[in-house]
Motif scaffolding. Structure first.
Motif, mmCIF file in Angstrom:
data_model
loop_
_atom_site.group_PDB
_atom_site.id
_atom_site.type_symbol
_atom_site.label_atom_id
_atom_site.label_comp_id
_atom_site.label_asym_id
_atom_site.label_seq_id
_atom_site.Cartn_x
_atom_site.Cartn_y
_atom_site.Cartn_z
ATOM 1 N N PHE A 100 0.820 -1.209 0.000
ATOM 2 C CA PHE A 100 0.000 0.000 0.000
ATOM 3 C C PHE A 100 0.854 1.259 0.000
ATOM 4 C CE2 PHE A 100 -3.457 -2.869 0.797
ATOM 5 C CZ PHE A 100 -4.520 -2.258 0.150
ATOM 6 N N ASP A 101 2.012 1.204 0.627
ATOM 7 C CA ASP A 101 2.924 2.342 0.587
ATOM 8 C C ASP A 101 3.416 2.581 -0.838
ATOM 9 O OD1 ASP A 101 4.415 4.395 2.038
ATOM 10 O OD2 ASP A 101 6.192 3.212 1.531
ATOM 11 N N GLU A 102 3.787 1.509 -1.514
ATOM 12 C CA GLU A 102 4.270 1.637 -2.898
ATOM 13 C C GLU A 102 3.141 2.013 -3.859
ATOM 14 O OE1 GLU A 102 7.416 1.514 -4.062
ATOM 15 O OE2 GLU A 102 8.084 1.273 -1.995
ATOM 16 N N GLY A 103 1.947 1.464 -3.627
ATOM 17 C CA GLY A 103 0.813 1.754 -4.506
ATOM 18 C C GLY A 103 0.280 3.164 -4.348
ATOM 19 N N GLY A 104 0.496 3.718 -3.173
ATOM 20 C CA GLY A 104 0.064 5.092 -2.916
ATOM 21 C C GLY A 104 -1.447 5.227 -2.896
ATOM 22 N N GLU A 105 -1.893 6.380 -3.256
ATOM 23 C CA GLU A 105 -3.322 6.707 -3.212
ATOM 24 C C GLU A 105 -4.077 6.230 -4.457
ATOM 25 O OE1 GLU A 105 -4.874 8.062 -0.543
ATOM 26 O OE2 GLU A 105 -2.939 7.903 0.468
ATOM 27 N N TYR B 199 1.994 -4.001 -10.311
ATOM 28 C CA TYR B 199 2.319 -5.031 -9.319
ATOM 29 C C TYR B 199 3.739 -5.566 -9.472
ATOM 30 C CZ TYR B 199 -2.368 -4.858 -7.490
ATOM 31 O OH TYR B 199 -3.524 -4.422 -6.891
ATOM 32 N N ALA B 200 4.287 -5.540 -10.682
ATOM 33 C CA ALA B 200 5.680 -5.975 -10.852
ATOM 34 C C ALA B 200 6.617 -5.023 -10.114
ATOM 35 C CB ALA B 200 6.038 -6.064 -12.331
ATOM 36 N N VAL C 198 8.982 -4.692 -2.641
ATOM 37 C CA VAL C 198 8.822 -5.614 -1.506
ATOM 38 C C VAL C 198 10.047 -6.514 -1.417
ATOM 39 C CG1 VAL C 198 7.492 -7.590 -0.637
ATOM 40 C CG2 VAL C 198 6.289 -5.553 -1.501
ATOM 41 N N ASN C 199 10.481 -7.047 -2.538
ATOM 42 C CA ASN C 199 11.649 -7.944 -2.535
ATOM 43 C C ASN C 199 12.914 -7.241 -2.060
ATOM 44 O OD1 ASN C 199 10.448 -10.360 -3.255
ATOM 45 N ND2 ASN C 199 10.571 -9.899 -5.440
ATOM 46 N N ILE D 267 2.430 -12.466 -4.027
ATOM 47 C CA ILE D 267 3.641 -11.816 -3.511
ATOM 48 C C ILE D 267 3.978 -12.372 -2.126
ATOM 49 C CG2 ILE D 267 4.609 -9.613 -2.718
ATOM 50 C CD1 ILE D 267 2.967 -8.288 -5.038
ATOM 51 N N ALA D 268 2.998 -12.451 -1.247
ATOM 52 C CA ALA D 268 3.246 -12.973 0.100
ATOM 53 C C ALA D 268 3.700 -14.428 0.041
ATOM 54 C CB ALA D 268 1.994 -12.832 0.962
#
Length: 181
Positions: free
Chosen positions: A92-97, A105-106, A112-113, A154-155
């Protein structure tokens, strides 16, 4: 590093807390949850109340190498609760608003990685016993929406990487922990 996994309400947190308490008399508890509503505040308060008062708590979900270092004393275990919450926060931090339907998603998984690479490296360099709690997210049906499917994927891949890097892995089902690695 020890990875403890299981489904929701499986007893994995209790298992991890027991393992950490057996490994050391002191524990640094790294809590990755963020409080956004009253229900989550109650859950966090319940978790805090159930831990021994002498355990130290740090609330963080990014750049965890600040807390897991070669300088950590080997007599203080580290318990990170929980990896899947960390992944959620990072996504959610990377996806932002933006609407999750429009997320790249890539790129999010790459970010995340990067954090997981840093976590694995920090754990490898740290002399303290480390226990990571994570949810097993791949035993249910395929989620119906795009965000949930990407989160599961991802998880799941993060869990695989952590399990491979871990010295041991526990699966907890119905309150019973079984060491699988």
């Amino acid at each position: 590093m020890m990875l403890i996994t299981g489904g929701a309400r499986s007893g994995k947190s209790r298992q991890a807390e027991e393992l950490a308490a057996q490994a050391a008399s002191r524990v640094l508890y790294i809590a990755t949850s963020q409080i956004f509503d009253g229900e989550m505040a109650q859950r966090v308060a319940h978790h805090k109340a159930s831990r021994p008062a002498h355990w130290r708590t740090v609330e963080a979900w990014r750049d965890l190498g600040r807390f897991i270092t070669p300088a950590n004393p080997p007599g203080e275990a580290i318990l990170l609760e929980c990896v899947t919450t960390l992944v959620t926060n990072l996504m959610f931090d990377e996806g932002g608003e933006q609407d999750p339907e429009t997320w790249n998603y890539a790129a999010i998984e790459a970010a995340v990685n990067q954090q997981i690479d840093q976590l694995i490296a920090a754990c490898a360099a740290c002399p303290a016993p480390i226990f990571l709690v994570t949810n097993e997210v791949g035993m249910g049906i395929v989620p119906e929406n795009r965000l949930a499917r990407h989160f599961r994927d991802i998880a799941g891949r993060v869990n695989q990487r952590l399990a491979q890097a871990a010295d041991g892995v526990w699966l907890v089902v119905s309150g019973i922990g079984v060491k699988i690695k």
